[in-house]
Write a protein that holds these residues in place. Structure first.
Motif, PDB file in Angstrom:
ATOM      1  N   GLU A   1      -6.740   0.258 -12.460  1.00  0.00           N
ATOM      2  CA  GLU A   1      -5.323  -0.061 -12.503  1.00  0.00           C
ATOM      3  C   GLU A   1      -4.485   1.199 -12.372  1.00  0.00           C
ATOM      4  N   LYS A   2      -3.358   1.085 -11.717  1.00  0.00           N
ATOM      5  CA  LYS A   2      -2.493   2.229 -11.431  1.00  0.00           C
ATOM      6  C   LYS A   2      -2.073   2.964 -12.703  1.00  0.00           C
TER       7      LYS A   2
ATOM      8  N   GLU B   1      -5.951   1.385  -7.582  1.00  0.00           N
ATOM      9  CA  GLU B   1      -6.348   2.641  -6.953  1.00  0.00           C
ATOM     10  C   GLU B   1      -7.530   2.420  -6.025  1.00  0.00           C
ATOM     11  N   GLN B   2      -7.417   2.952  -4.823  1.00  0.00           N
ATOM     12  CA  GLN B   2      -8.469   2.808  -3.821  1.00  0.00           C
ATOM     13  C   GLN B   2      -9.249   4.100  -3.603  1.00  0.00           C
TER      14      GLN B   2
ATOM     15  N   ARG C   1     -11.540   4.562  -9.840  1.00  0.00           N
ATOM     16  CA  ARG C   1     -10.796   3.414  -9.319  1.00  0.00           C
ATOM     17  C   ARG C   1     -10.376   2.550 -10.501  1.00  0.00           C
TER      18      ARG C   1
ATOM     19  N   GLU D   1       0.819  -1.210   0.000  1.00  0.00           N
ATOM     20  CA  GLU D   1       0.000   0.000   0.000  1.00  0.00           C
ATOM     21  C   GLU D   1       0.854   1.261   0.000  1.00  0.00           C
TER      22      GLU D   1
ATOM     23  N   ASN E   1      -1.395  -2.239  -6.219  1.00  0.00           N
ATOM     24  CA  ASN E   1      -1.353  -1.586  -7.517  1.00  0.00           C
ATOM     25  C   ASN E   1      -2.735  -1.198  -8.052  1.00  0.00           C
TER      26      ASN E   1
ATOM     27  N   TYR F   1      -3.157   3.614  -3.161  1.00  0.00           N
ATOM     28  CA  TYR F   1      -3.072   2.365  -3.932  1.00  0.00           C
ATOM     29  C   TYR F   1      -2.838   1.187  -2.993  1.00  0.00           C
TER      30      TYR F   1
ATOM     31  N   THR G   1      -3.588  10.111  -3.893  1.00  0.00           N
ATOM     32  CA  THR G   1      -4.248   8.897  -4.357  1.00  0.00           C
ATOM     33  C   THR G   1      -3.693   7.733  -3.552  1.00  0.00           C
TER      34      THR G   1
END
Length: 172
Positions: free
Chosen positions: A104-105, A77-78, A102, A43, A75, A72, A70
């Protein structure tokens, strides 16, 4: 009875589409990671800043600055939060609050944003909710700095509101 309901929905749909306009925002600039907190191996919270220019379909131009973070996990996004300040050529300010999508990074999606404050002409938009999309042009350098981006957003607002913004005159 069904005909009345259909007629009512038709009138609402037509009046919404006829009486509503669209404000388009475009932004171009650079962003950098300001700080990365490694909460755990899995995280990270990434704090960032960006600076750029913003144009609108109303013909306004502004300098912009955004700050936020942001989060993560694995990997993915939260969520996160950031606010932008735009100062246009007349000195009027507009502040927008963003909720990143939200996903993928390394992929960028849609962002909901809201006009939370403004001065001058921009007071007309306070409270409006809008939608935008971000695309990275160049990557961050080895120091996590100077990535370039392009962004576009759209707000559906009443034609009368757009007219008031276009025709705004500063008080003497």
């Amino acid at each position: 009875m069904n005909l009345k309901i259909i007629l009512l929905f038709s009138i609402i749909f037509i009046s919404k589409n006829v009486l509503s306009g669209e404000l388009v925002w475009n932004a171009y600039g650079h962003y950098s990671f300001d700080k990365i907190f490694a909460i755990s191996e899995n995280e990270q919270i990434i704090f960032f800043i960006n600076k750029g220019i913003t144009t609108t379909s109303l013909g306004t131009n502004a300098s912009s600055e955004c700050k936020g973070y942001t989060n993560y996990k694995g990997n993915i996004e939260q969520g996160g939060f950031f606010i932008c300040q735009n100062i246009d050529g007349d000195g009027d300010k507009v502040f927008t609050e963003f909720t990143p999508s939200r996903g993928e990074k390394d992929s960028y999606g849609l962002q909901k944003f809201k006009v939370i404050s403004g001065t001058g002409k921009w007071t007309e938009l306070v409270g409006e909710s809008c939608l935008g999309a971000f695309s990275q042009i160049t990557n961050l350098d080895k120091d996590f700095k100077n990535a370039s981006f392009i962004w576009s957003g759209k707000c559906e607002v009443a034609d009368k509101t757009l007219d008031r913004i276009k025709n705004y005159k500063k008080p003497d």
